[in-house]
Design a protein around this motif. Structure first.
Motif, PDB file in Angstrom:
ATOM      1  N   GLY A  42       0.796  -1.220   0.000  1.00  0.00           N
ATOM      2  CA  GLY A  42       0.000   0.000   0.000  1.00  0.00           C
ATOM      3  C   GLY A  42       0.826   1.266   0.000  1.00  0.00           C
ATOM      4  N   GLN A  43       2.104   1.178   0.351  1.00  0.00           N
ATOM      5  CA  GLN A  43       2.958   2.354   0.381  1.00  0.00           C
ATOM      6  C   GLN A  43       3.680   2.573  -0.940  1.00  0.00           C
ATOM      7  OE1 GLN A  43       5.501   1.746   3.796  1.00  0.00           O
ATOM      8  NE2 GLN A  43       4.169   2.948   5.083  1.00  0.00           N
ATOM      9  N   GLY A  44       3.352   1.777  -1.934  1.00  0.00           N
ATOM     10  CA  GLY A  44       4.021   1.936  -3.216  1.00  0.00           C
ATOM     11  C   GLY A  44       4.987   0.806  -3.490  1.00  0.00           C
ATOM     12  N   LYS A  45       5.428   0.699  -4.728  1.00  0.00           N
ATOM     13  CA  LYS A  45       6.221  -0.445  -5.136  1.00  0.00           C
ATOM     14  C   LYS A  45       7.653  -0.355  -4.635  1.00  0.00           C
ATOM     15  CE  LYS A  45       6.990  -3.370  -9.118  1.00  0.00           C
ATOM     16  NZ  LYS A  45       8.450  -3.522  -9.115  1.00  0.00           N
ATOM     17  N   ASN A  46       8.117   0.838  -4.318  1.00  0.00           N
ATOM     18  CA  ASN A  46       9.532   0.986  -4.011  1.00  0.00           C
ATOM     19  C   ASN A  46       9.840   0.786  -2.549  1.00  0.00           C
ATOM     20  OD1 ASN A  46       8.009   3.360  -3.513  1.00  0.00           O
ATOM     21  ND2 ASN A  46       9.911   4.451  -3.161  1.00  0.00           N
ATOM     22  N   GLN A  47       9.203  -0.164  -1.937  1.00  0.00           N
ATOM     23  CA  GLN A  47       9.410  -0.364  -0.512  1.00  0.00           C
ATOM     24  C   GLN A  47      10.594  -1.291  -0.251  1.00  0.00           C
ATOM     25  OE1 GLN A  47       7.723   1.452   1.738  1.00  0.00           O
ATOM     26  NE2 GLN A  47       7.117   2.349  -0.207  1.00  0.00           N
ATOM     27  N   PRO A  48      11.374  -0.968   0.774  1.00  0.00           N
ATOM     28  CA  PRO A  48      12.426  -1.906   1.172  1.00  0.00           C
ATOM     29  C   PRO A  48      11.801  -3.232   1.562  1.00  0.00           C
ATOM     30  CG  PRO A  48      12.659   0.193   2.307  1.00  0.00           C
ATOM     31  CD  PRO A  48      11.340   0.226   1.615  1.00  0.00           C
ATOM     32  N   GLN A  49      12.523  -4.284   1.270  1.00  0.00           N
ATOM     33  CA  GLN A  49      12.029  -5.602   1.641  1.00  0.00           C
ATOM     34  C   GLN A  49      12.718  -6.050   2.924  1.00  0.00           C
ATOM     35  OE1 GLN A  49      10.901  -8.354  -1.527  1.00  0.00           O
ATOM     36  NE2 GLN A  49      12.151  -7.110  -2.883  1.00  0.00           N
ATOM     37  N   HIS A  50      11.931  -6.673   3.763  1.00  0.00           N
ATOM     38  CA  HIS A  50      12.442  -7.211   5.025  1.00  0.00           C
ATOM     39  C   HIS A  50      12.538  -8.725   4.867  1.00  0.00           C
ATOM     40  CE1 HIS A  50      11.896  -3.482   7.490  1.00  0.00           C
ATOM     41  NE2 HIS A  50      11.195  -3.190   6.422  1.00  0.00           N
ATOM     42  N   PHE A  51      13.743  -9.238   5.031  1.00  0.00           N
ATOM     43  CA  PHE A  51      13.989 -10.646   4.779  1.00  0.00           C
ATOM     44  C   PHE A  51      14.040 -11.453   6.075  1.00  0.00           C
ATOM     45  CE2 PHE A  51      15.091 -11.205   0.311  1.00  0.00           C
ATOM     46  CZ  PHE A  51      15.228  -9.889  -0.104  1.00  0.00           C
ATOM     47  N   GLY A  52      13.613 -12.709   5.955  1.00  0.00           N
ATOM     48  CA  GLY A  52      13.894 -13.676   7.000  1.00  0.00           C
ATOM     49  C   GLY A  52      15.286 -14.246   6.782  1.00  0.00           C
ATOM     50  N   ASP A  53      15.693 -15.139   7.671  1.00  0.00           N
ATOM     51  CA  ASP A  53      17.023 -15.737   7.554  1.00  0.00           C
ATOM     52  C   ASP A  53      17.039 -16.984   6.680  1.00  0.00           C
ATOM     53  OD1 ASP A  53      18.031 -14.763  10.891  1.00  0.00           O
ATOM     54  OD2 ASP A  53      18.371 -13.775   8.960  1.00  0.00           O
ATOM     55  N   GLY A  54      15.891 -17.336   6.124  1.00  0.00           N
ATOM     56  CA  GLY A  54      15.863 -18.368   5.114  1.00  0.00           C
ATOM     57  C   GLY A  54      15.736 -19.784   5.611  1.00  0.00           C
ATOM     58  N   THR A  55      15.433 -20.664   4.676  1.00  0.00           N
ATOM     59  CA  THR A  55      15.445 -22.110   4.891  1.00  0.00           C
ATOM     60  C   THR A  55      16.526 -22.691   3.996  1.00  0.00           C
ATOM     61  OG1 THR A  55      13.094 -22.285   5.415  1.00  0.00           O
ATOM     62  CG2 THR A  55      14.185 -24.268   4.587  1.00  0.00           C
ATOM     63  N   ARG A  56      17.477 -23.389   4.609  1.00  0.00           N
ATOM     64  CA  ARG A  56      18.534 -24.035   3.827  1.00  0.00           C
ATOM     65  C   ARG A  56      18.028 -25.401   3.404  1.00  0.00           C
ATOM     66  NH1 ARG A  56      22.605 -22.492   1.014  1.00  0.00           N
ATOM     67  NH2 ARG A  56      23.253 -21.096   2.694  1.00  0.00           N
ATOM     68  N   LEU A  57      17.794 -25.581   2.102  1.00  0.00           N
ATOM     69  CA  LEU A  57      17.281 -26.839   1.560  1.00  0.00           C
ATOM     70  C   LEU A  57      18.414 -27.586   0.871  1.00  0.00           C
ATOM     71  CD1 LEU A  57      14.897 -28.716   0.805  1.00  0.00           C
ATOM     72  CD2 LEU A  57      14.551 -27.304  -1.230  1.00  0.00           C
ATOM     73  N   SER A  58      18.619 -28.814   1.289  1.00  0.00           N
ATOM     74  CA  SER A  58      19.642 -29.675   0.676  1.00  0.00           C
ATOM     75  C   SER A  58      18.951 -30.876   0.051  1.00  0.00           C
ATOM     76  CB  SER A  58      20.650 -30.142   1.710  1.00  0.00           C
ATOM     77  OG  SER A  58      21.310 -29.037   2.305  1.00  0.00           O
ATOM     78  N   ILE A  59      19.295 -31.141  -1.205  1.00  0.00           N
ATOM     79  CA  ILE A  59      18.714 -32.273  -1.925  1.00  0.00           C
ATOM     80  C   ILE A  59      19.801 -33.326  -2.121  1.00  0.00           C
ATOM     81  CG2 ILE A  59      17.389 -33.011  -3.945  1.00  0.00           C
ATOM     82  CD1 ILE A  59      16.087 -30.790  -2.236  1.00  0.00           C
ATOM     83  N   LEU A  60      19.509 -34.544  -1.667  1.00  0.00           N
ATOM     84  CA  LEU A  60      20.497 -35.623  -1.787  1.00  0.00           C
ATOM     85  C   LEU A  60      20.167 -36.544  -2.952  1.00  0.00           C
ATOM     86  CD1 LEU A  60      20.880 -36.509   1.987  1.00  0.00           C
ATOM     87  CD2 LEU A  60      22.208 -34.877   0.626  1.00  0.00           C
TER      88      LEU A  60
END
Lengths: 115, 112
Positions: A97-115
């Motif tokens: 709602g504040q417009g497209k140019n908003q900073p993004q707030h990231f999580g620390d992610g999920t590390r996915l490993s495929i064997l």
């Protein structure tokens, strides 16, 4: 004020399996984007959800799908896992709602490993 | 296709000096350019945003410039400290319909 939270933090799967990753956005945010980050590279945009619909999509196959719930949380699903899907999967939230140019707030992610 | 390049994979500088990181892009008309910091095992953290009609933006020891003619942004950290050691990512954001695109990042090491 909780930031973006992702679960699980780590996951190990085998080729051909399916995986679901989860994300809760920062309080007050309504837009969720997902990224794939291979080792040593920048994040690559997968897709963005707003109002429970996919609004934009990057260059990823249909094996990658998502969902956004009424509480703005989101899931990323990947089917028929390939070795090349091994990466850090990041979720980012923002307030559309504040417009497209908003900073993004990231999580620390999920590390996915495929064997 | 859209392409973003960052000056080098790694940059080593001495504490107290100014670090300058470069972001060049092609095949993109960004409305905004953002810089993020990423520490190992963590998600990116937003630092600065600059719009296409702005030439320069400052925040404490950080300065960003944006030249849409050269298709380049420069990111400066003055009086650098070992705590500034991290990977720095530039990202382009276009108008509606254009996807958010990250560069590959530059790993900065500030040596004491």
């Amino acid at each position: 004020d909780a930031g973006v939270t992702q679960s699980p933090t780590h996951l190990i799967k085998t080729r051909g399996q399916q995986v679901t990753l989860r994300c809760s956005p920062k309080s007050g945010h309504d837009t969720v984007s997902w990224y794939q980050q291979a080792l040593g590279q920048g994040p690559q945009f997968i897709f963005q959800y707003y109002e429970e619909e996919e609004r934009q999509r990057g260059n990823f196959p249909d094996r990658f799908s998502g969902h956004q719930f009424p509480n703005y949380s989101s899931e990323l699903n990947v089917n028929a896992l390939l070795l090349g899907d091994s990466a850090l999967y990041l979720c980012a939230s923002s307030r559309r709602g504040q417009g497209k140019n908003q900073p993004q707030h990231f999580g620390d992610g999920t590390r996915l490993s495929i064997l | 296709s859209q392409k973003i390049e960052q000056n080098s994979e790694a940059l080593n500088i001495q504490e107290g000096k100014t670090a300058t990181l470069t972001c060049n892009y092609t095949n993109y008309s960004p409305a905004y350019l953002q810089w993020y910091r990423q520490d190992p095992g963590r998600g990116p953290v937003f630092l600065l945003l600059i719009r296409e009609n702005e030439k320069e933006k400052r925040k404490e020891r950080l300065k960003v410039t944006f030249d849409t003619t050269l298709k380049q942004s420069l990111f400066h950290i003055t009086a650098s400290q070992p705590a500034d050691s991290a990977t720095y990512l530039c990202a382009l954001d276009g108008y509606y319909g254009q996807n958010f695109v990250f560069g590959p990042g530059t790993r900065l090491s500030v040596l004491p």
